[in-house]
Write a protein that holds these residues in place. Structure first.
Motif, PDB file in Angstrom:
ATOM      1  N   ARG A  62     -24.344  45.430  73.194  1.00 45.03           N
ATOM      2  CA  ARG A  62     -23.565  46.535  73.810  1.00 45.03           C
ATOM      3  C   ARG A  62     -23.736  47.831  73.147  1.00 45.03           C
ATOM      4  NH1 ARG A  62     -18.877  43.184  74.238  1.00 45.03           N
ATOM      5  NH2 ARG A  62     -17.489  44.715  73.153  1.00 45.03           N
ATOM      6  N   LEU A  63     -23.520  47.851  71.732  1.00 41.84           N
ATOM      7  CA  LEU A  63     -23.642  49.150  71.098  1.00 41.84           C
ATOM      8  C   LEU A  63     -25.017  49.710  71.167  1.00 41.84           C
ATOM      9  CD1 LEU A  63     -21.684  48.052  67.835  1.00 41.84           C
ATOM     10  CD2 LEU A  63     -20.958  50.092  69.417  1.00 41.84           C
ATOM     11  N   ARG A  64     -25.999  48.771  71.031  1.00 41.40           N
ATOM     12  CA  ARG A  64     -27.496  49.228  71.073  1.00 41.40           C
ATOM     13  C   ARG A  64     -27.680  49.685  72.391  1.00 41.40           C
ATOM     14  NH1 ARG A  64     -29.443  44.411  68.153  1.00 41.40           N
ATOM     15  NH2 ARG A  64     -30.163  45.196  66.162  1.00 41.40           N
ATOM     16  N   ALA A  65     -27.081  49.164  73.736  1.00 41.13           N
ATOM     17  CA  ALA A  65     -27.240  49.910  74.801  1.00 41.13           C
ATOM     18  C   ALA A  65     -26.934  51.209  74.962  1.00 41.13           C
ATOM     19  CB  ALA A  65     -26.855  48.908  75.794  1.00 41.13           C
ATOM     20  N   ARG A  66     -25.750  51.215  74.333  1.00 43.73           N
ATOM     21  CA  ARG A  66     -25.163  52.689  74.445  1.00 43.73           C
ATOM     22  C   ARG A  66     -25.825  53.598  73.710  1.00 43.73           C
ATOM     23  NH1 ARG A  66     -18.970  53.687  73.310  1.00 43.73           N
ATOM     24  NH2 ARG A  66     -19.553  55.546  74.306  1.00 43.73           N
ATOM     25  N   TYR A  67     -26.177  53.104  72.484  1.00 42.58           N
ATOM     26  CA  TYR A  67     -27.117  53.975  71.535  1.00 42.58           C
ATOM     27  C   TYR A  67     -28.487  54.512  72.374  1.00 42.58           C
ATOM     28  CZ  TYR A  67     -29.883  55.505  67.477  1.00 42.58           C
ATOM     29  OH  TYR A  67     -30.775  56.313  66.650  1.00 42.58           O
ATOM     30  N   ASP A  68     -29.165  53.541  73.093  1.00 42.44           N
ATOM     31  CA  ASP A  68     -30.429  53.784  73.633  1.00 42.44           C
ATOM     32  C   ASP A  68     -30.024  54.436  75.002  1.00 42.44           C
ATOM     33  OD1 ASP A  68     -31.497  52.510  71.683  1.00 42.44           O
ATOM     34  OD2 ASP A  68     -31.754  50.669  72.557  1.00 42.44           O
ATOM     35  N   ASP A  69     -29.001  54.566  75.402  1.00 40.42           N
ATOM     36  CA  ASP A  69     -28.818  55.143  76.846  1.00 40.42           C
ATOM     37  C   ASP A  69     -28.723  56.726  76.877  1.00 40.42           C
ATOM     38  OD1 ASP A  69     -27.905  56.170  79.211  1.00 40.42           O
ATOM     39  OD2 ASP A  69     -25.950  54.741  79.397  1.00 40.42           O
ATOM     40  N   PRO A  70     -29.677  57.318  77.282  1.00 39.40           N
ATOM     41  CA  PRO A  70     -29.779  58.916  77.113  1.00 39.40           C
ATOM     42  C   PRO A  70     -28.656  59.830  77.815  1.00 39.40           C
ATOM     43  CG  PRO A  70     -31.285  57.943  78.560  1.00 39.40           C
ATOM     44  CD  PRO A  70     -30.765  56.962  78.102  1.00 39.40           C
ATOM     45  N   ALA A  71     -27.988  58.851  78.646  1.00 39.07           N
ATOM     46  CA  ALA A  71     -26.902  59.422  79.415  1.00 39.07           C
ATOM     47  C   ALA A  71     -25.573  59.343  78.503  1.00 39.07           C
ATOM     48  CB  ALA A  71     -26.613  58.835  80.934  1.00 39.07           C
ATOM     49  N   ASP A  72     -25.741  58.576  77.762  1.00 38.54           N
ATOM     50  CA  ASP A  72     -24.470  58.253  76.812  1.00 38.54           C
ATOM     51  C   ASP A  72     -24.508  59.278  75.471  1.00 38.54           C
ATOM     52  OD1 ASP A  72     -22.376  57.407  75.464  1.00 38.54           O
ATOM     53  OD2 ASP A  72     -22.722  55.293  76.022  1.00 38.54           O
ATOM     54  N   ASP A  73     -23.590  59.943  75.125  1.00 40.52           N
ATOM     55  CA  ASP A  73     -23.708  60.832  73.900  1.00 40.52           C
ATOM     56  C   ASP A  73     -23.453  60.080  72.661  1.00 40.52           C
ATOM     57  OD1 ASP A  73     -20.812  60.361  74.335  1.00 40.52           O
ATOM     58  OD2 ASP A  73     -20.400  62.565  74.034  1.00 40.52           O
ATOM     59  N   PHE A  74     -23.303  58.663  72.753  1.00 40.34           N
ATOM     60  CA  PHE A  74     -23.024  57.857  71.737  1.00 40.34           C
ATOM     61  C   PHE A  74     -24.613  57.779  70.679  1.00 40.34           C
ATOM     62  CE2 PHE A  74     -22.909  53.533  69.663  1.00 40.34           C
ATOM     63  CZ  PHE A  74     -21.662  53.451  69.154  1.00 40.34           C
ATOM     64  N   GLY A  75     -24.137  58.198  69.322  1.00 40.60           N
ATOM     65  CA  GLY A  75     -25.062  58.399  68.674  1.00 40.60           C
ATOM     66  C   GLY A  75     -25.059  57.666  67.183  1.00 40.60           C
ATOM     67  N   LEU A  76     -25.850  58.224  66.168  1.00 45.49           N
ATOM     68  CA  LEU A  76     -25.685  57.415  64.880  1.00 45.49           C
ATOM     69  C   LEU A  76     -24.471  57.806  64.174  1.00 45.49           C
ATOM     70  CD1 LEU A  76     -29.409  58.361  63.334  1.00 45.49           C
ATOM     71  CD2 LEU A  76     -28.137  56.062  63.540  1.00 45.49           C
ATOM     72  N   GLU A  77     -23.843  59.235  64.458  1.00 44.74           N
ATOM     73  CA  GLU A  77     -22.764  59.383  63.642  1.00 44.74           C
ATOM     74  C   GLU A  77     -21.449  58.487  64.314  1.00 44.74           C
ATOM     75  OE1 GLU A  77     -21.846  61.453  61.389  1.00 44.74           O
ATOM     76  OE2 GLU A  77     -24.184  61.870  61.122  1.00 44.74           O
ATOM     77  N   ASP A  78     -21.438  58.096  65.544  1.00 45.08           N
ATOM     78  CA  ASP A  78     -20.663  57.212  65.978  1.00 45.08           C
ATOM     79  C   ASP A  78     -20.711  55.735  65.328  1.00 45.08           C
ATOM     80  OD1 ASP A  78     -19.482  59.053  68.130  1.00 45.08           O
ATOM     81  OD2 ASP A  78     -21.429  58.703  68.946  1.00 45.08           O
ATOM     82  N   LEU A  79     -21.901  55.431  65.422  1.00 44.49           N
ATOM     83  CA  LEU A  79     -22.228  53.920  64.717  1.00 44.49           C
ATOM     84  C   LEU A  79     -21.938  54.077  63.223  1.00 44.49           C
ATOM     85  CD1 LEU A  79     -25.605  53.127  66.234  1.00 44.49           C
ATOM     86  CD2 LEU A  79     -23.407  52.072  66.403  1.00 44.49           C
ATOM     87  N   PHE A  80     -22.063  55.209  62.523  1.00 42.22           N
ATOM     88  CA  PHE A  80     -21.619  55.560  61.233  1.00 42.22           C
ATOM     89  C   PHE A  80     -20.203  55.279  61.107  1.00 42.22           C
ATOM     90  CE2 PHE A  80     -25.574  57.869  60.074  1.00 42.22           C
ATOM     91  CZ  PHE A  80     -26.283  56.662  59.693  1.00 42.22           C
ATOM     92  N   ASP A  81     -19.491  55.823  62.091  1.00 43.63           N
ATOM     93  CA  ASP A  81     -17.931  55.716  61.974  1.00 43.63           C
ATOM     94  C   ASP A  81     -17.557  54.233  61.892  1.00 43.63           C
ATOM     95  OD1 ASP A  81     -17.763  58.541  61.678  1.00 43.63           O
ATOM     96  OD2 ASP A  81     -17.284  58.894  63.759  1.00 43.63           O
ATOM     97  N   ILE A  82     -17.951  53.598  62.987  1.00 45.47           N
ATOM     98  CA  ILE A  82     -17.516  52.087  63.134  1.00 45.47           C
ATOM     99  C   ILE A  82     -18.052  51.240  62.027  1.00 45.47           C
ATOM    100  CG2 ILE A  82     -18.396  50.001  64.516  1.00 45.47           C
ATOM    101  CD1 ILE A  82     -19.003  51.779  67.042  1.00 45.47           C
ATOM    102  N   MET A  83     -19.253  51.647  61.381  1.00 41.14           N
ATOM    103  CA  MET A  83     -19.520  50.940  60.289  1.00 41.14           C
ATOM    104  C   MET A  83     -18.505  51.273  58.961  1.00 41.14           C
ATOM    105  SD  MET A  83     -23.683  51.136  59.332  1.00 41.14           S
ATOM    106  CE  MET A  83     -23.573  51.910  57.869  1.00 41.14           C
ATOM    107  N   GLU A  84     -18.174  52.433  58.683  1.00 36.46           N
ATOM    108  CA  GLU A  84     -17.530  52.691  57.649  1.00 36.46           C
ATOM    109  C   GLU A  84     -15.855  52.175  57.932  1.00 36.46           C
ATOM    110  OE1 GLU A  84     -17.100  57.040  57.645  1.00 36.46           O
ATOM    111  OE2 GLU A  84     -19.179  57.154  57.048  1.00 36.46           O
ATOM    112  N   LYS A  85     -15.468  51.843  59.292  1.00 37.29           N
ATOM    113  CA  LYS A  85     -14.045  51.384  59.485  1.00 37.29           C
ATOM    114  C   LYS A  85     -14.314  49.921  59.236  1.00 37.29           C
ATOM    115  CE  LYS A  85     -12.666  55.146  62.492  1.00 37.29           C
ATOM    116  NZ  LYS A  85     -12.419  55.402  64.084  1.00 37.29           N
ATOM    117  N   LEU A  86     -15.369  49.448  59.805  1.00 37.48           N
ATOM    118  CA  LEU A  86     -15.465  47.800  59.462  1.00 37.48           C
ATOM    119  C   LEU A  86     -15.672  47.423  58.059  1.00 37.48           C
ATOM    120  CD1 LEU A  86     -17.871  46.477  62.422  1.00 37.48           C
ATOM    121  CD2 LEU A  86     -15.523  45.713  61.907  1.00 37.48           C
ATOM    122  N   ALA A  87     -16.431  48.293  57.205  1.00 36.60           N
ATOM    123  CA  ALA A  87     -16.349  48.032  55.631  1.00 36.60           C
ATOM    124  C   ALA A  87     -15.070  48.182  55.404  1.00 36.60           C
ATOM    125  CB  ALA A  87     -17.282  49.282  55.124  1.00 36.60           C
ATOM    126  N   LYS A  88     -14.161  49.082  55.530  1.00 38.04           N
ATOM    127  CA  LYS A  88     -12.913  48.837  55.053  1.00 38.04           C
ATOM    128  C   LYS A  88     -12.230  47.854  55.214  1.00 38.04           C
ATOM    129  CE  LYS A  88     -12.484  54.104  54.716  1.00 38.04           C
ATOM    130  NZ  LYS A  88     -11.970  55.157  55.444  1.00 38.04           N
TER     131      LYS A  88
END
Length: 96
Positions: A50-76
């Motif tokens: 689901r995350l990859r689909a959002r990242y790859d969807d040109p109509a969705d503004d979900f990008g690297l920064e959003d994935l980094f935010d998720i990564m940081e929260k999960l790392a904590k």
């Protein structure tokens, strides 16, 4: 909708490696590699799809920064200090 992570014995090493590669000053290919590795190693398969689909969807503004935010929260959450909390919690979906 919630996203879920998988914790296994090597999670701390994986997260440390990903954090170094995903550093904001890292080159874009290294950042993308870090995110994809994170999705493959830490995020549950269905959530990663689901995350990859959002990242790859040109109509969705979900990008690297959003994935980094998720990564940081999960790392904590997955770090030894974060595990003292009440247990695993799903990563929250970003609102548009």
């Amino acid at each position: 909708m919630a996203y879920y992570a998988v914790k296994h014995k090597k999670t701390p090493e994986i997260l440390a490696q990903l954090s170094r590669a995903a550093a904001r000053q890292a080159k874009l290919p290294d950042q993308i590699w870090a995110v994809m590795e994170f999705l493959d190693q830490v995020v549950e398969e269905e959530s990663a799809v689901r995350l990859r689909a959002r990242y790859d969807d040109p109509a969705d503004d979900f990008g690297l920064e959003d994935l980094f935010d998720i990564m940081e929260k999960l790392a904590k959450k997955l770090s030894p200090a974060g595990q003292a909390s009440k247990g695993p919690a799903p990563a929250r979906r970003r609102r548009r």
